[in-house]
Design a protein around this motif. Structure first.
Motif, PDB file in Angstrom:
ATOM      1  N   ILE A 249       4.241   3.417 -58.490  1.00  0.00           N
ATOM      2  CA  ILE A 249       3.061   3.268 -57.416  1.00  0.00           C
ATOM      3  C   ILE A 249       2.338   4.225 -57.645  1.00  0.00           C
ATOM      4  CG2 ILE A 249       2.564   2.580 -55.134  1.00  0.00           C
ATOM      5  CD1 ILE A 249       5.379   1.036 -54.950  1.00  0.00           C
ATOM      6  N   PRO A 250       1.005   4.402 -58.235  1.00  0.00           N
ATOM      7  CA  PRO A 250       0.448   5.806 -58.208  1.00  0.00           C
ATOM      8  C   PRO A 250       0.119   6.541 -56.908  1.00  0.00           C
ATOM      9  CG  PRO A 250      -0.442   4.294 -59.710  1.00  0.00           C
ATOM     10  CD  PRO A 250       0.218   3.527 -58.871  1.00  0.00           C
ATOM     11  N   TYR A 251       0.176   7.912 -56.978  1.00  0.00           N
ATOM     12  CA  TYR A 251      -0.201   8.626 -55.893  1.00  0.00           C
ATOM     13  C   TYR A 251       0.703   8.446 -54.541  1.00  0.00           C
ATOM     14  CZ  TYR A 251      -4.468   9.501 -58.593  1.00  0.00           C
ATOM     15  OH  TYR A 251      -5.041   9.822 -59.408  1.00  0.00           O
ATOM     16  N   LEU A 252       0.899   7.165 -54.108  1.00  0.00           N
ATOM     17  CA  LEU A 252       1.561   6.876 -52.789  1.00  0.00           C
ATOM     18  C   LEU A 252       3.078   6.967 -53.053  1.00  0.00           C
ATOM     19  CD1 LEU A 252       1.404   5.920 -49.873  1.00  0.00           C
ATOM     20  CD2 LEU A 252       1.591   3.621 -50.732  1.00  0.00           C
ATOM     21  N   GLY A 253       3.624   6.373 -54.128  1.00  0.00           N
ATOM     22  CA  GLY A 253       5.012   6.555 -54.548  1.00  0.00           C
ATOM     23  C   GLY A 253       5.564   8.064 -54.597  1.00  0.00           C
ATOM     24  N   ALA A 254       4.759   8.640 -55.523  1.00  0.00           N
ATOM     25  CA  ALA A 254       5.237  10.101 -55.749  1.00  0.00           C
ATOM     26  C   ALA A 254       5.037  10.747 -54.338  1.00  0.00           C
ATOM     27  CB  ALA A 254       4.094  10.499 -56.606  1.00  0.00           C
ATOM     28  N   PHE A 255       4.024  10.538 -53.423  1.00  0.00           N
ATOM     29  CA  PHE A 255       4.098  11.192 -52.198  1.00  0.00           C
ATOM     30  C   PHE A 255       5.127  11.057 -51.395  1.00  0.00           C
ATOM     31  CE2 PHE A 255       2.763  11.120 -47.643  1.00  0.00           C
ATOM     32  CZ  PHE A 255       2.772  12.285 -47.366  1.00  0.00           C
ATOM     33  N   LEU A 256       5.707   9.920 -51.220  1.00  0.00           N
ATOM     34  CA  LEU A 256       6.640   9.230 -50.452  1.00  0.00           C
ATOM     35  C   LEU A 256       8.190   9.839 -51.061  1.00  0.00           C
ATOM     36  CD1 LEU A 256       5.545   5.743 -49.298  1.00  0.00           C
ATOM     37  CD2 LEU A 256       5.633   7.708 -48.130  1.00  0.00           C
ATOM     38  N   SER A 257       8.438   9.791 -52.451  1.00  0.00           N
ATOM     39  CA  SER A 257       9.656  10.108 -52.828  1.00  0.00           C
ATOM     40  C   SER A 257       9.674  11.715 -52.594  1.00  0.00           C
ATOM     41  CB  SER A 257       9.805   9.597 -54.284  1.00  0.00           C
ATOM     42  OG  SER A 257       8.755   9.941 -54.990  1.00  0.00           O
ATOM     43  N   GLY A 258       8.513  12.552 -53.181  1.00  0.00           N
ATOM     44  CA  GLY A 258       8.671  13.924 -52.759  1.00  0.00           C
ATOM     45  C   GLY A 258       9.125  14.175 -51.489  1.00  0.00           C
ATOM     46  N   ALA A 259       8.309  13.603 -50.220  1.00  0.00           N
ATOM     47  CA  ALA A 259       8.584  13.916 -49.111  1.00  0.00           C
ATOM     48  C   ALA A 259       9.984  13.701 -48.620  1.00  0.00           C
ATOM     49  CB  ALA A 259       7.594  12.912 -48.184  1.00  0.00           C
ATOM     50  N   VAL A 260      10.546  12.680 -49.035  1.00  0.00           N
ATOM     51  CA  VAL A 260      11.985  12.209 -48.817  1.00  0.00           C
ATOM     52  C   VAL A 260      12.845  13.629 -49.352  1.00  0.00           C
ATOM     53  CG1 VAL A 260      13.750  10.925 -49.124  1.00  0.00           C
ATOM     54  CG2 VAL A 260      11.780   9.957 -48.580  1.00  0.00           C
ATOM     55  N   ALA A 261      12.569  13.944 -50.614  1.00  0.00           N
ATOM     56  CA  ALA A 261      13.344  15.069 -51.354  1.00  0.00           C
ATOM     57  C   ALA A 261      13.176  16.635 -50.317  1.00  0.00           C
ATOM     58  CB  ALA A 261      12.905  15.398 -52.685  1.00  0.00           C
ATOM     59  N   VAL A 262      11.958  16.605 -49.940  1.00  0.00           N
ATOM     60  CA  VAL A 262      11.714  17.871 -49.288  1.00  0.00           C
ATOM     61  C   VAL A 262      12.538  17.806 -47.795  1.00  0.00           C
ATOM     62  CG1 VAL A 262      10.112  19.449 -48.046  1.00  0.00           C
ATOM     63  CG2 VAL A 262       9.791  18.374 -50.305  1.00  0.00           C
ATOM     64  N   LEU A 263      12.583  16.565 -47.358  1.00  0.00           N
ATOM     65  CA  LEU A 263      13.060  16.582 -45.798  1.00  0.00           C
ATOM     66  C   LEU A 263      14.505  16.583 -46.051  1.00  0.00           C
ATOM     67  CD1 LEU A 263      11.031  13.547 -44.439  1.00  0.00           C
ATOM     68  CD2 LEU A 263      11.047  15.973 -43.703  1.00  0.00           C
ATOM     69  N   VAL A 264      15.260  16.224 -47.326  1.00  0.00           N
ATOM     70  CA  VAL A 264      16.847  16.054 -47.371  1.00  0.00           C
ATOM     71  C   VAL A 264      17.083  17.615 -47.376  1.00  0.00           C
ATOM     72  CG1 VAL A 264      18.451  15.644 -48.934  1.00  0.00           C
ATOM     73  CG2 VAL A 264      16.842  13.830 -48.114  1.00  0.00           C
ATOM     74  N   ALA A 265      16.373  18.295 -48.227  1.00  0.00           N
ATOM     75  CA  ALA A 265      16.387  19.646 -48.454  1.00  0.00           C
ATOM     76  C   ALA A 265      16.230  20.647 -47.197  1.00  0.00           C
ATOM     77  CB  ALA A 265      15.477  20.298 -49.301  1.00  0.00           C
ATOM     78  N   LEU A 266      15.475  20.197 -46.346  1.00  0.00           N
ATOM     79  CA  LEU A 266      15.334  20.882 -45.086  1.00  0.00           C
ATOM     80  C   LEU A 266      16.500  20.645 -44.470  1.00  0.00           C
ATOM     81  CD1 LEU A 266      13.550  22.411 -42.939  1.00  0.00           C
ATOM     82  CD2 LEU A 266      12.500  20.191 -42.246  1.00  0.00           C
ATOM     83  N   ALA A 267      16.963  19.324 -44.326  1.00  0.00           N
ATOM     84  CA  ALA A 267      18.106  19.104 -43.111  1.00  0.00           C
ATOM     85  C   ALA A 267      19.415  19.661 -43.747  1.00  0.00           C
ATOM     86  CB  ALA A 267      18.206  17.626 -43.289  1.00  0.00           C
ATOM     87  N   ASP A 268      19.630  19.736 -44.948  1.00  0.00           N
ATOM     88  CA  ASP A 268      20.969  20.095 -45.505  1.00  0.00           C
ATOM     89  C   ASP A 268      20.976  21.700 -45.926  1.00  0.00           C
ATOM     90  OD1 ASP A 268      23.705  18.653 -46.461  1.00  0.00           O
ATOM     91  OD2 ASP A 268      23.275  20.404 -47.831  1.00  0.00           O
ATOM     92  N   ARG A 269      19.804  21.971 -46.677  1.00  0.00           N
ATOM     93  CA  ARG A 269      19.855  23.521 -46.975  1.00  0.00           C
ATOM     94  C   ARG A 269      19.075  24.447 -46.421  1.00  0.00           C
ATOM     95  NH1 ARG A 269      23.162  25.682 -49.828  1.00  0.00           N
ATOM     96  NH2 ARG A 269      21.855  26.232 -51.564  1.00  0.00           N
ATOM     97  N   GLY A 270      18.097  24.040 -45.275  1.00  0.00           N
ATOM     98  CA  GLY A 270      17.413  24.943 -44.359  1.00  0.00           C
ATOM     99  C   GLY A 270      16.160  25.123 -44.815  1.00  0.00           C
TER     100      GLY A 270
END
Length: 366
Positions: A249-270
C-alpha cells in the motif's frame, strides 16, 4: 441568404462538449465500479489472478525460452507461487503472532507515556481502555461463535477465491500467447493494433508495479529489521514483516508500519533509541524514494504521489483493504492506456493493424 449566428459562442460550445464527455466517462466508470462490486465474487479472483500473472510472467517466459512446455511451465510457476507465497505468509503470520502481544503492550506503554508527559486531561487510563477493548473483543467473539456457520462460510469463500485465482493464474500464464489473437478478434475492424497496444501497455504497467513493489518491500523489510535488531527493539522480526506487508500500500502502508516501529522503540527502549529507530525508518524511506523507486519503477509506473493517494482513498471506499491493494496497479494500467491513446491522437489518429511501435508497445506475442 444571411448566415445564422450560433446561439452560443464557440468557447461555451466547446466547454459543453467537454462536460458531456466527462459526464459520459464518469457514468461509464460508475457503472463499471458498481458491476465490479455486485459481481465481486467473480471479479476478485480475476483481478488477483492478473496480479499473480504479472508477478510470475518473467519466470514463465524464462521457462518457455528454455524449451519447457507452456502447460508444464505454467504449472511449475504456480507451484512455486504456492510454495513461496505460503512460506512467506507463514513467516509473516508467525512473526506477527509471536511478537504481537509484545508489540501491543509496547504501544499501550507508549500511549500511557504520552498521556503522562503531556498531561493530557480528560483521557481515560490506558489500562481501562485496554480492558474495555478486551471485553468488547470477547463480546464480539461470543456473538461470532453464535454465528459459526457464517464464519465457516467466510473461510470457505476465501479458500474458494484463492483456489480460483490460482487456477486462473495457471490459464492466464499458459494461454498468454493467444492474447494478441484475442485482441484482434474482438476489436472492431481496423482497431486491432490499437487494442493490442493498449493491452500490452496496461499489462506492462501492472507487471512493473508488482515486480518492483515486491523487490522494494523485501529490501525495506530487511533493512528495517536489521536496524531494529541492532537497536534491540522488541518484536523486530514482526515489525519487519509488517513493513513488508504494508509496502504493497504505497506511502500509507510505509508510514503506518514505520510509526508502529518507532512507537514500540519509544515504549521499550526510551526516547534516544526511538529517535535512532526513526532515523532508520527515515533512511530506508529516503533510499526507497530517491534510489529504489526511480531505478525500479520509473519506466513502468509513473504516477504522481497525489494521484496515488486519491487512488488509495477511492479503493478503500469501494472495497476496503483489497481495494487499496488493487487501486494503484489498476490506475497504473489506466494511465498506460491513456498514454497509448494520447500518442495515437498526436500521431494523427491513424490506426495500424500491425500494432507495436506506432502505439508505444512492442510487437509480437508476450
Amino acid at each position: 441568404m444571411p448566415t445564422r449566428k450560433p446561439l452560443l459562442p464557440d468557447v461555451a460550445r466547446r466547454t459543453a462538449a467537454w462536460c458531456g464527455v466527462l459526464l459520459l466517462v464518469a457514468g461509464v466508470a460508475a457503472v463499471a465500479v458498481w458491476l465490479c462490486v455486485v459481481l465481486k465474487t467473480a471479479v476478485t479472483p480475476v483481478l488477483l489472478a492478473l496480479l499473480g500473472t504479472a508477478l510470475l510472467g518473467p519466470v514463465h517466459r524464462w521457462l518457455v525460452a528454455h524449451r519447457v512446455n507452456r502447460s508444464v511451465a505454467a504449472g511449475l510457476t504456480c507451484v512455486a507461487l504456492v510454495a513461496v507465497g505460503g512460506g512467506a505468509g507463514y513467516i509473516v503470520v508467525t512473526a506477527l503472532v509471536d511478537t504481537g502481544e509484545q508489540i501491543v503492550d509496547s504501544l499501550k506503554d507508549t500511549a500511557q507515556w504520552v498521556i503522562d508527559h503531556f498531561e493530557i486531561a480528560g483521557v481515560a487510563d490506558v489500562d481501562d481502555l485496554a480492558d474495555n477493548a478486551k471485553s468488547l473483543v470477547e463480546k464480539f467473539g461470543a456473538s461470532a461463535a453464535g454465528g459459526l456457520l457464517s464464519g465457516i462460510s467466510l473461510i470457505g469463500s476465501l479458500v474458494t477465491t484463492g483456489v480460483l485465482a490460482l487456477l486462473l493464474t495457471f490459464f492466464f500464464l499458459r494461454d498468454s500467447d493467444r492474447a494478441v489473437h484475442l485482441a484482434h478478434s474482438i476489436a472492431p475492424r481496423g482497431t486491432g493494433g490499437l487494442v493490442e497496444a493498449m493491452g500490452r501497455r496496461a499489462f506492462e504497467a501492472v507487471e512493473g508495479f508488482m515486480r518492483g513493489t515486491t523487490f522494494i518491500a523485501l529490501i525495506d523489510a530487511i533493512c528495517i529489521t536489521v536496524g531494529l535488531l541492532i537497536l534491540r527493539v522488541p518484536g523486530a522480526v514482526g515489525l519487519g514483516a509488517l513493513v513488508f506487508v504494508g509496502a504493497y500500500i504505497p506511502y500509507l502502508g510505509a508510514f503506518l508500519s514505520g510509526a508502529v516501529a518507532v512507537l514500540v522503540a519509544l515504549a521499550d527502549r526510551g526516547l534516544v533509541i526511538a529517535l535512532w529507530a526513526l532515523g532508520v525508518v527515515l533512511a530506508v524511506q529516503v533510499l526507497e524514494g530517491h534510489v529504489l523507486q526511480p531505478a525500479i519503477q520509473s519506466r513502468t509506473v509513473q504516477m504522481h504521489p497525489a494521484m496515488i493517494m486519491i487512488a488509495l482513498t477511492a479503493g478503500a471506499s469501494v472495497a476496503g483493504i483489497l481495494g487499496m491493494l488493487l487501486a494503484v496497479p489498476l490506475c497504473a494500467a489506466a494511465f498506460g492506456v491513456i498514454g497509448v491513446l494520447r500518442r495515437r491522437y498526436e500521431a494523427g489518429g491513424g490506426s495500424h493493424e500491425a500494432g507495436g511501435d506506432a502505439y508505444g508497445a512492442p510487437g509480437g506475442t508476450s
